[in-house]
Design an enzyme around this catalytic site. Structure first.
Site, PDB file in Angstrom:
ATOM      1  CG  PHE A 111      -0.420   0.482   2.493  1.00  0.00           C
ATOM      2  CD1 PHE A 111      -0.661   1.779   2.937  1.00  0.00           C
ATOM      3  CD2 PHE A 111       0.329  -0.363   3.307  1.00  0.00           C
ATOM      4  CE1 PHE A 111      -0.162   2.225   4.154  1.00  0.00           C
ATOM      5  CE2 PHE A 111       0.817   0.065   4.517  1.00  0.00           C
ATOM      6  CZ  PHE A 111       0.584   1.366   4.950  1.00  0.00           C
ATOM      7  CE  LYS A 112       3.577   1.441   4.712  1.00  0.00           C
ATOM      8  NZ  LYS A 112       4.797   1.165   5.430  1.00  0.00           N
TER       9      LYS A 112
END
Length: 494
Positions: A111-112
Site C-alpha cells: 500500500f505504500k
C-alpha cells in the site's frame, strides 16, 4: 484561504502544504498537521463515476491547496499510470461479509505505493515552487514496505538522495531483497542491528540535530522524509477511502450517505489516520477499527487511554506492524487535545523519557470513532486459511490481522454496517506465511513458496518479485543502531 499546517509541538511553527512536504518532519520534532479541514463537496452520485485519478484531484486539491491545478494534474498523471497493474488503481473485492480494498497493485505490491508514487512529484514540484536549490536528502526508517516503495519512487530523481534504514532481522526475505537489489545511483540501504523503533527513533533524532542540519546546509543539502510523518505521504492516502466508498455506491452495495466501517491493519498509525481525515471532510464513516498484531500497544491505548511502550518487542509474521512507537498517533493526540501543541509536546516528552503517557479527558467524539483489537499469530494464520477455504482468495498476513480483528468485532458488537478491510500487501510479499497457513506445509524457502502460492491463487507472479531471487544484491551494509548517524554523514560527506 490557504490551509495552515502546524507542528504538533509548537503553535508558532506553521507552514503551507508544500512547505510541510519539503520539510517532512518539523524541526521541533513534531509533525505538521492541519488545524482545520478543507471544505470538500463529496457528491457520491458524481464521484462514483470518476476515475481514481479524478477522485485524487478532488481530495489533493483541497488539502494541498498551495499547489496549482496544473501542478497537481502533473503529479497525479505521472504517479497513477501504468506502474499500477489494475486500471482502478485500488480495486474493491467483495468477499463473504466484507470488502477488501486492494492497495497493492503498484510497483512494489504494497500500500505504500499509493502515496510514494506521487510523493517524489509533489516534492520536486514544491522545491521548484519555492526556488529551492538544495539537494533533498530523503532519510527514512522502514518496517519493510516504505523503504522499497520510497526508493522505487525516488530512484535517480534529480536533486534527491535517499537513505533507508531497516531492521536486519525484522522483515521478510522478499521485503529485504526488494530493498537490497534496488537500483539507482542515489539510493542507499542500510540494515541495522536493532528493531524498527530503534531505526525510527534515530532518524527522528537526526532530523532534530541542529549541528547536523547546519552541516548539511553548508553542503547545500536538507533532510526530508518519505515516512507517513510527511504530510505528503498521508494526504494521498485519504483518496482511496473516498474512492472505495464511491465504488460501493456505484456497485449498489450502499446508498450515498450510508455509514461504512473501515478496518485497518495498523503499525505506525498513518493509514488509519488517513481514514480519520476522510471522516473529517464528510466521508460517512461508522467505526474505524484499529487492528494490531501481538505488538498490541495501540489496542491497549484505546482501551485504557495509557500509551505504554515498555513491553517486549515481538517479531511476527506481519512485520510491517511490528512497532511499539506509533509516530502518527501524535497527530491524533494533538486533535484529541483540541490542537494543543504544548500539551502534546508534554506527552511526547513523557513517552521519550518515561516510556509512557496517560491521556487526560479529551474530545469523546473523536475517541468514540475508534475501536481497537488485536490478533495472535495463530489467529492470523487461521484467518488466511478461513478466507481461502471460503473464497479461494489469499490475504497477506497484515490483511489477515485486520480480517481476523473484524470478525471478532462483528461478533462482539453485532454491528451490521458494511465493512471495508484495507488490504495492504500482496501475499506474494509473504509467500511462506501464506502457504504454511493454507497447506500446513513447512520448511519451504520464500522462492519455493512463491511457486506454490501461484498454483494456489491462480494469480500470476507480479513483476515486483519475478526474478528477485537472481537479482544482484547492491546494498550490503549493516551497522549498529547507534552508528546510523555516522553512516549518514559518511554517505553524504559531511
Amino acid at each position: 484561504m490557504t490551509l495552515v499546517y502546524q507542528s504538533t509541538r509548537d503553535s508558532h511553527n506553521t507552514v503551507t502544504a508544500s512547505q510541510a512536504i519539503l520539510q517532512g518532519l518539523a524541526t521541533d520534532g513534531g509533525l505538521f498537521t492541519p488545524l482545520t479541514y478543507p471544505k470538500v463537496e463529496l457528491d457520491f452520485e458524481r464521484l462514483k463515476d470518476l476515475s481514481y485519478q479524478e477522485v485524487a484531484k478532488v481530495i489533493l486539491g483541497a488539502f494541498l491547496d498551495d499547489f496549482t491545478e496544473a501542478e497537481l494534474d502533473y503529479c497525479i498523471t505521472n504517479a497513477y499510470d501504468s506502474k499500477f497493474d489494475d486500471q482502478h488503481i485500488a480495486p474493491l473485492v467483495k468477499l463473504d461479509g466484507q470488502y477488501n480494498l486492494e492497495l497493492f497493485h503498484g510497483s512494489t505490491i504494497a500500500f505504500k505505493d499509493m502515496a510514494l508514487s506521487i510523493l517524489p512529484y509533489l516534492m520536486t514540484t514544491a522545491a521548484k515552487k519555492h526556488g529551492l536549490e538544495n539537494k533533498i536528502v530523503i532519510l527514512t526508517a522502514t518496517s519493510g514496505d516504505t523503504g522499497k516503495a520510497a526508493m522505487a519512487g525516488f530512484a535517480d530523481v534529480p536533486g534527491t538522495e535517499i537513505i533507508v534504514f531497516y531492521p536486519k532481522d525484522g522483515v521478510s526475505k522478499v521485503q529485504e531483497l526488494q530493498m537490497t537489489t534496488q537500483t539507482g545511483n542515489n539510493t542507499h540501504v542500510v540494515a541495522i542491528d536493532g528493531n524498527f523503533d530503534d531505526a525510527q527513533t534515530n532518524v527522528k533524532e537526526m532530523f532534530n540535530d541542529e549541528t547536523l542540519r547546519a552541516k548539511l546546509a553548508e553542503q547545500k543539502m536538507q533532510f526530508s522524509s518519505a515516512n507517513s510523518m510527511n504530510i505528503g505521504r498521508l494526504v494521498p492516502q485519504i483518496v482511496y477511502y473516498v474512492y472505495a466508498y464511491a465504488q460501493l455506491v456505484k456497485a449498489g452495495e450502499i446508498v450515498a450517505g450510508q455509514e461504512v466501517n473501515f478496518t485497518v491493519p495498523t503499525g505506525n498509525f498513518g493509514n488509519i489516520l488517513a481514514a480519520f481525515y476522510a471522516k473529517q471532510i464528510g466521508l460517512p464513516v461508522g467505526k474505524l477499527i484499529c487492528a494490531s498484531n501481538e505488538n498490541n500497544v495501540l489496542t491497549d491505548f484505546f482501551k485504557t487511554k495509557v500509551y505504554d511502550k515498555k513491553r517486549a518487542f515481538k517479531v511476527t509474521t506481519s512485520p510491517s506492524m511490528d512497532i511499539l512507537v506509533s509516530s502518527n498517533l501524535e497527530r491524533l493526540i494533538f486533535h484529541l487535545l483540541g490542537n494543543d501543541a504544548a500539551k502534546t509536546a508534554q506527552l511526547m516528552t513523557a513517552l521519550s523519557r518515561e516510556g509512557q503517557y496517560q491521556l487526560d479527558p479529551v474530545d469523546p467524539e473523536i475517541l468514540d470513532l475508534f475501536v481497537a483489537e488485536w490478533a495472535t499469530e495463530e489467529e492470523t494464520a487461521q484467518e488466511i486459511k478461513r478466507v481461502y477455504d471460503m473464497s479461494r482468495y489469499i490475504e497477506d498476513p497484515h490483511t489477515a490481522v485486520a480480517s481476523s480483528v473484524y470478525q471478532k468485532y462483528a461478533i462482539a458488537s453485532q454491528d451490521s454496517r458494511k465493512t471495508v478491510i484495507a488490504s495492504t500487501a500482496s501475499p506474494y510479499k509473504f509467500p511462506v506465511v501464506a502457504v504454511e497457513a493454507i497447506t500446513g506445509e513447512t520448511g519451504l524457502s520464500d522462492f519455493e513458496a512463491l511457486a506454490t502460492l501461484q498454483d494456489l491463487s491462480g494469480v500470476a507472479l507480479p513483476p515486483a518479485v519475478d526474478g528477485l531471487e537472481t537479482a544482484p544484491v547492491r546494498h550490503k551494509t549493516v551497522v549498529a543502531a547507534a552508528d546510523m548517524q555516522k553512516e549518514v554523514e559518511r554517505y553524504l560527506g559531511v
